[in-house]
Design an enzyme around this catalytic site. Structure first.
Site, PDB file in Angstrom:
ATOM      1  N   ASP A 260      65.822 -41.894 -67.547  1.00  0.00           N
ATOM      2  CA  ASP A 260      66.649 -42.265 -68.556  1.00  0.00           C
ATOM      3  C   ASP A 260      66.320 -41.300 -69.903  1.00  0.00           C
ATOM      4  OD1 ASP A 260      64.629 -43.826 -69.272  1.00  0.00           O
ATOM      5  OD2 ASP A 260      65.692 -45.833 -69.054  1.00  0.00           O
TER       6      ASP A 260
ATOM      7  N   TYR B 257      51.053 -50.007 -69.217  1.00  0.00           N
ATOM      8  CA  TYR B 257      51.747 -51.071 -68.589  1.00  0.00           C
ATOM      9  C   TYR B 257      52.364 -50.562 -67.136  1.00  0.00           C
ATOM     10  CZ  TYR B 257      56.099 -48.283 -70.321  1.00  0.00           C
ATOM     11  OH  TYR B 257      57.159 -47.384 -70.627  1.00  0.00           O
TER      12      TYR B 257
ATOM     13  N   HIS C 102      62.936 -51.059 -70.351  1.00  0.00           N
ATOM     14  CA  HIS C 102      61.608 -51.937 -71.220  1.00  0.00           C
ATOM     15  C   HIS C 102      61.544 -53.090 -70.940  1.00  0.00           C
ATOM     16  CE1 HIS C 102      61.163 -47.621 -73.135  1.00  0.00           C
ATOM     17  NE2 HIS C 102      62.544 -47.651 -72.994  1.00  0.00           N
TER      18      HIS C 102
END
Lengths: 1008, 290
Positions: free
Chosen positions: A293, A524, A263
């Protein structure tokens, strides 16, 4: 005509700076001559920039520092006529019909200046009384207003929607109407931002390690111990660019790697899948390949039962909020604590919906070794299996369903494959061990009677299963050593009950609100400004909608699997299975690093949050950084924390409140489609540059641009644009102009996408599958070739059905005992029965944190540190809390807030204890992702008091056939911290001139 | 005149602490002239406290706001006349100038809600965000940041407040102080009272099962019924809102449903804190003590 345009430009450049601060800023402190001309210099004009002013004359001055050349006057007119036609511009650039020559720094500055002429009447923010201006920002935990006065942030608040914002949806269920509140509810870490911006840990100047000399002794062995000295930006950039050039010449681009976390601070332009990716591609690098993850179990396990490879193995979420509220008679949360993290980026939007569960009186069950925040908030039955044993519990539920005929036989027969094989295993036909509730109780510690009661209620009621933080994904047991088994058991259970039947699905109200699914704004992972069509989802939509230059990493060498990075750097040859969502089988490929004829990594460009608290067994990272194999480490960070102190050069990035960006709340399209359905109102924000960057810090974009300019790549990287120009370009490319105008958006700072009419809502996830119809939910997955018979019919699996016996696993590794084709219970390699319990008898679980977003918001003197549920102030330090069963604490004579050493042979961490009954005996709990890594002695070899509990987790992959982390559970011992410990670990600190401390014992000695 | 009143429903709070952070954001490093000097690190004028009750595996977690109660008869106004003002809109304000040096104001607060700022030698508290309300805000930072509506503020008359207490269960934190606060709570039993929980099971054909639908009666020391309930699908029962008068000497009297063969059980209970009293087996012949 071209001359007229150029003349007009010169006029605007002369007049506008008075009213256009962007333009004035670009003209400040710089002097140069630029010409714009046609090829062969037939026509053109000269522009002289000096002391903030522009003078201009017709004709072409000799010796101009910047030369913009159009192939012809016709091309020039087409490209210069506003509004800019980006497709024409990019196409002309690719064909060399327009070129920009000269000094790269000045060329970029001139092009940015020309672009800024269009910034007419661009007013950002809303004026309030008393000279305060209200700006807008977006965070990992929701959108906020930012109030600024005299250049200082005064306050940060959630956004209450106004009457002219888009309307809300209504759900009608069981005679009631449910409407979300007209506000954006945010996470604690969003409201925390002022303290993060003004944190004493902010990096305000470029720094160089005192004992690092790029031309002499580099002293890599002192990384993490040595101090820093302030240097100028010029010196820092020269070192970084110089090292990139040197390493590329000496070893090739494969010797460079970029190490970034999963992130970053929010924003589509400044995100890592945007500016960083474009920069990294322009430089060339060995990729560090990310494992899925927080989604491990779903990716490596559940995917084989039902496909969904482009969703990390996670199922469709659609319409389940409404279906659950209308139909469900029970909701089982299984390793599901949405109140801790509120899904992923979801603010607290799901919280307000879950309150409706109480209004409807829907019975709830919580299965988790920890009486988690969701259980605490909503109430219900708490069942606490030992960590790692969930699969045994699940199998015995299936046993009861099979033996008492409590499952959807029609669905299992018609829509599933291989049930018989699994049934025989459950009944003990194939291995003589019936998976009865009594059998499971020796594994899980849960009473057989409780399991039978749960199975019977579940089998008799329409039940939703909320698995993981998102209800059908994310976090929880999926990150543990038995994560893939757990996720497999979740999907197998819901399949037995008839996946997609009204009231039967995966979900916990965390996502799939009835918002508009067709309004497009890029998520994103759609690539931002990266131009990377291979490694982002830019090709999906953004690239067509916002034409920009393509970028591509030229290094074809195999990537480094992220979890093996320390070993790779230290010279090991490593491999790991790929995260490749194109097909289910994409995960079977396992390339080996380093590649033939390619250099191993010598230069690391570290960016963003900490490895120490987020990656397993993370003392390895101290060894990595102190390895001479790493000739150069540059760290680009906002705060001096985590990995930053292991760098040779530190580049100070500003916070997102000090730069421009644009983004949508919780929109992660390209990574996880429709993640924005977590929110109750889709909100797209202009992330204002609320204040000037503190100190000498710069935006990530500007830092990359500055390095790129020293490599002659500035124009390529920036396309001659500022960050704000990119924001405008993305605005224009999106659907935003259909609901607002640029100027209104810039001023107000956000736009709300109106909810669609009720009739236009999506159908419910898997209803089509349950009813045997063609797929009718709005996801373009899987890829067309993944359908085995006809497009849009059936699941992605080989049989097109839900496979209890996974054909992909059967083909790949039929005898894999860790991950057999049917789901079996395999004891955890780090569970309560493993040999390690002799020395480390306590099971530590480390879920995602509640009050910070991983490292963001934690540490750095931020407000959340003062919350009594997050950290505790003891002897002048904010220690992380370790929750411990009250009986276990009593046995060790440990009282509330006493400092303890949590340790095993991998490391040791100091925490403050919170005795509690919220944990079953034998289990301790602390949040992962501390921002702080503060070793009290030699880095990597001494206890950390920052709270990086991942020092203790194992680097071992969940199963050997998966590049997966198992970091949410491990075995530890806990004992009181004593003054003698302080002496043992810290002595010699003052004696040595370099300030390093002697190590007198190893972690393995601690237990003895 | 209507007065500002803070209402906090324990039942709706998920402990997110947004209100704590928002309030800190409002006062940390901010000077509100005439209202408040900055709040130093470490002080928490507006806090959320967690209460854990019970024992594994029956636990209850509740949160409550801990802050200035804005008493109509503020005890903190007594030590230094003029330093603490009760405004006509109900808000208590400690004057950041007149109160300087007056540590007695800290000591006078029975709620521990006035904090001593050592550096400024100033008693400080959460002043209901008076500077914001005076400039046109219609709620406080904490209420605005609250996602669930557990924390709300309203400007209401005394009679409306009385009606809320009478009809809707709102109550003072500590009525015995008679300070007439403007902060009211609901569902405080989850903070202050005791619960008794347990699980009813029975054995059939060698295997143990939970008993749904058993009638559980809680009897006091005199054998009078204090409460009763029915076990749920997991055989669980829970009596909440109890005090030690009862829980230190009481008896659980359990009657299984007809399907259980009308088996019964009884158990003596003596606890001082909330607890899960364990599994109670129906059909046990003698009375167990817990």
């Amino acid at each position: 005509m071209l001359e007229t345009l150029l003349c007009g430009l010169s006029l605007l450049l002369r007049v506008l700076p008075r009213w256009n601060p962007d333009l004035a800023m670009l003209l400040k402190d710089v002097s140069y001559v630029a010409v714009i001309r046609t090829k062969g210099a037939a026509r053109g004009r000269t522009f002289k920039v000096h002391n903030g002013r522009v003078t201009s004359h017709g004709g072409i001055a000799a010796g101009a520092e910047v030369v913009v050349e159009f192939e012809s006057a016709r091309v020039g007119i087409r490209l210069m006529m506003p509004p800019t036609d980006w497709l024409a511009f990019v196409s002309a650039g690719k064909r060399f019909q327009v070129t920009v020559a000269g000094d790269d720094i000045l060329a970029c500055r001139f092009m940015q200046t020309v672009n800024a002429v269009q910034h007419i009447a661009w007013l950002a923010g809303t004026d309030c009384q008393d000279g305060t201006v209200r700006y807008t920002t977006q965070t990992n935990g929701g959108p906020c207003f930012v109030y600024v006065k005299e250049g200082r942030i005064i306050r940060i608040t959630p956004i209450d929607l106004s009457d002219d914002d888009g309307e809300s949806w209504v759900i009608r269920a069981r005679g009631r109407e449910f409407r979300p509140p007209r506000k954006a509810t945010v996470s604690p870490h969003a409201l925390n931002f002022k303290s993060m911006v003004y944190s004493p840990k902010r990096l305000l100047y470029p720094l160089k390690r005192v004992d690092f000399d790029a031309k002499g002794e580099r002293n890599p062995q002192n990384r993490g111990s040595s101090g820093y000295v302030r240097i100028s930006w010029d010196e820092a950039l020269d070192i970084v660019a110089g090292e990139i050039k040197r390493v590329k010449s000496d070893y090739g681009a494969s010797a460079i790697t970029f190490n970034h976390p999963s992130h970053h601070t929010w924003g589509n332009i400044g995100y890592w899948i945007s500016a960083l990716t474009r920069f990294a591609n322009a430089v060339g690098h060995t990729k560090i390949h990310h494992n899925p993850d927080s989604w491990e179990g779903w990716y490596w396990g559940a995917m084989h039962h039902w496909g969904n490879s482009l969703r990390l193995g996670v199922g469709e979420p659609y319409g389940t909020v409404e279906d659950l509220l209308k139909e469900a008679e029970m909701l089982v949360f299984w390793s599901s604590d949405p109140e801790a993290t509120n899904g992923l980026y979801g603010g607290q939007e799901g919280t307000v919906r879950r309150l409706w569960l109480r209004e409807l009186g829907i019975p709830l069950v919580h299965i988790d070794p920890f009486f988690n925040h969701t259980a605490a908030f909503l109430g219900g039955k708490w069942i606490a299996p030992r960590p790692g044993t969930d699969t045994a519990l699940a199998l015995s539920i299936a046993y009861v369903w099979i033996t008492e005929s409590l499952y959807d036989k029609h669905f299992v027969e018609q829509r599933c494959y291989g049930f018989d094989v699994w049934r025989d295993y459950i009944l003990g036909v194939s291995d003589s061990v019936p998976k009865t509730p009594e059998w499971q109780s020796t594994e899980t510690g849960v009473d057989a009677a409780t399991v039978r009661a749960l199975a019977r209620q579940w089998g008799n009621k329409k039940t939703y299963l909320g698995a993981g933080g998102m209800g059908n994904a994310f976090g929880g047991a999926g990150r543990s050593p038995t994560g893939q088994q757990w996720a497999r058991s979740m999907v197998c259970l819901i399949a037995m009950q008839g996946l997609g039947k009204p009231g039967v699905n995966l979900g916990n109200l965390q996502w799939s609100t009835p918002v508009d699914h067709s309004f497009w704004f890029p998520g994103y992972a759609e690539g931002g400004m990266s131009g990377d069509l291979a490694n982002t989802a830019a090709a999906l939509e953004l690239y067509q909608r916002m034409p920009h230059l393509v970028s591509m990493n030229s290094v074809t060498a195999p990537p480094i699997p992220r979890l093996r990075l320390p070993e790779a750097i230290q010279g090991e040859s490593v491999s790991g299975q790929l995260r490749d969502g194109r097909s289910i089988e994409g995960q079977f490929t396992s390339p080996r690093y380093p590649g033939l004829g390619h250099s191993s990594v010598r230069l690391m460009y570290k960016y963003g949050g900490s490895n120490f608290s987020t990656m397993p067994q993370s003392n390895r990272y101290a060894q990595m950084y102190r390895s001479a194999n790493l000739e150069f480490v540059v760290n680009q960070s906002i705060w001096m924390e985590g990995d930053a102190k292991f760098a040779d050069v530190i580049l100070p990035a500003c916070s997102p409140l000090e730069r421009w960006d644009i983004s949508e709340w919780a929109n992660a399209n390209g990574f996880m489609p429709h993640l924005y359905t977590q929110v109750n109102h889709r909100m797209i924000t202009l992330q204002h540059k609320c204040i000037e960057p503190l100190g000498e810090s710069k935006s990530d974009y500007d830092i990359f641009l500055a390095v790129a300019q020293r490599l002659g790549l500035g124009m390529y990287f920036s396309e001659g644009m500022t960050e704000l120009d990119w924001v405008k370009r993305m605005f224009d490319a999106s659907d935003l102009p259909s609901i607002t105008t640029w100027r209104r958006f810039l001023k107000k700072g956000y736009a709300v996408v109106p909810a669609p009419e009720e009739g236009l809502r999506t159908s419910v996830a898997y209803r089509w599958f349950y009813e045997g119809r063609r797929k009718d939910v709005p996801e373009p997955h899987p890829l067309p070739s993944e359908y085995k018979k006809e497009w849009n019919q059936g699941l992605q699996t080989p049989r097109g059905k839900f496979e209890f016996e996974c054909q992909t696993l059967k083909r790949f590794a039929p005898d894999d005992e860790e991950r057999p084709p049917i789901l079996k219970y395999v004891r955890s390699w780090e569970g309560h029965q493993s040999a390690r319990t002799q020395e480390y008898p306590l099971q530590l679980i480390t879920p995602h944190p509640r009050f910070s977003f991983h490292t963001q918001g934690d540490g750095k003197s931020a407000y959340v540190n003062e919350l009594e549920e997050h950290r505790v102030w003891v002897n002048g330090y904010h220690y992380l809390i370790l929750r411990m069963n009250a009986q276990d604490a009593l046995e060790r004579a440990i009282k509330r807030n006493e400092l303890v050493l949590v340790h095993n042979d991998r490391g040791a961490v100091l925490c403050a204890v919170r005795p509690t009954h919220r944990l079953r005996p034998g289990v301790v709990h602390g949040y992962e992702s501390s921002a702080q890594y503060d070793p009290i002695g030699v880095p990597g070899e001494s206890p950390d008091r920052g709270g990086s509990l991942n020092l203790l987790s194992s680097k071992r992959t969940q199963i050997k056939n998966a590049h997966s982390m198992a970091s949410s559970a491990c075995l530890v011992q806990v004992r009181k911290w004593t003054p003698q410990d302080e002496e043992t670990w810290c002595s010699g600190a003052a004696a040595r001139p370099d300030g390093r401390r002697e190590v007198k014992q190893s972690f393995a000695d601690v237990a003895r | 005149m209507d007065k500002w009143t803070l209402l906090f429903d324990v039942e709706r709070c998920n402990g997110c602490s947004n209100c704590v952070i928002a309030t800190r954001d409002e006062y940390a490093d901010n000077r509100h002239i005439g209202y408040a000097e900055p709040m130093p690190a470490g002080a928490s004028w507006f806090d959320v406290r967690c209460t854990e009750r019970g024992s594994y595996p029956a636990v209850d977690i509740a949160y409550r706001v801990a802050t200035c109660q804005h008493c109509d008869d503020p005890p903190c106004a007594k030590p230094v006349p003029g330093a603490v003002r009760k405004r006509s809109d109900g808000i208590v304000v400690i004057d950041p100038v007149k109160a300087r040096g007056a540590r007695s104001i800290v000591d006078a607060c029975p709620y521990g809600a006035v904090h001593w700022n050592e550096e400024l030698q100033l008693p400080q508290h959460w002043n209901f965000d008076a500077h914001l309300l005076d400039s046109g805000w219609n709620q406080t930072r904490g209420a605005q940041a609250c996602p669930t509506g557990a924390l709300t503020v309203r400007k209401i008359s005394d009679s409306t407040l009385q009606a809320l207490c009478r009809d809707d269960g709102w109550a003072e934190l500590r009525p015995e102080l008679k300070s007439q606060p403007r902060v009211y709570y609901k569902n405080l039993h989850r903070v202050y009272s005791i619960f008794i929980a347990g699980t009813v099971v029975m054995e059939t054909e060698g295997s143990e099962d939970v008993v749904e639908g058993a009638i559980v009666r809680l009897l006091d020391a005199k054998g009078m019924e204090a409460a009763s309930g029915i076990t749920d699908g997991f055989g669980d029962f829970r009596f909440d809102g109890l005090t030690t008068d009862l829980t230190t000497a009481c008896t659980l009297d359990i009657a299984g449903p007809i399907a259980s063969g009308s088996r019964r059980a009884a158990a003596r209970v003596s606890i001082r804190d909330s607890a899960h009293v364990g599994k109670i087996m129906l059909g046990a012949t003698s009375m167990g003590a817990i």
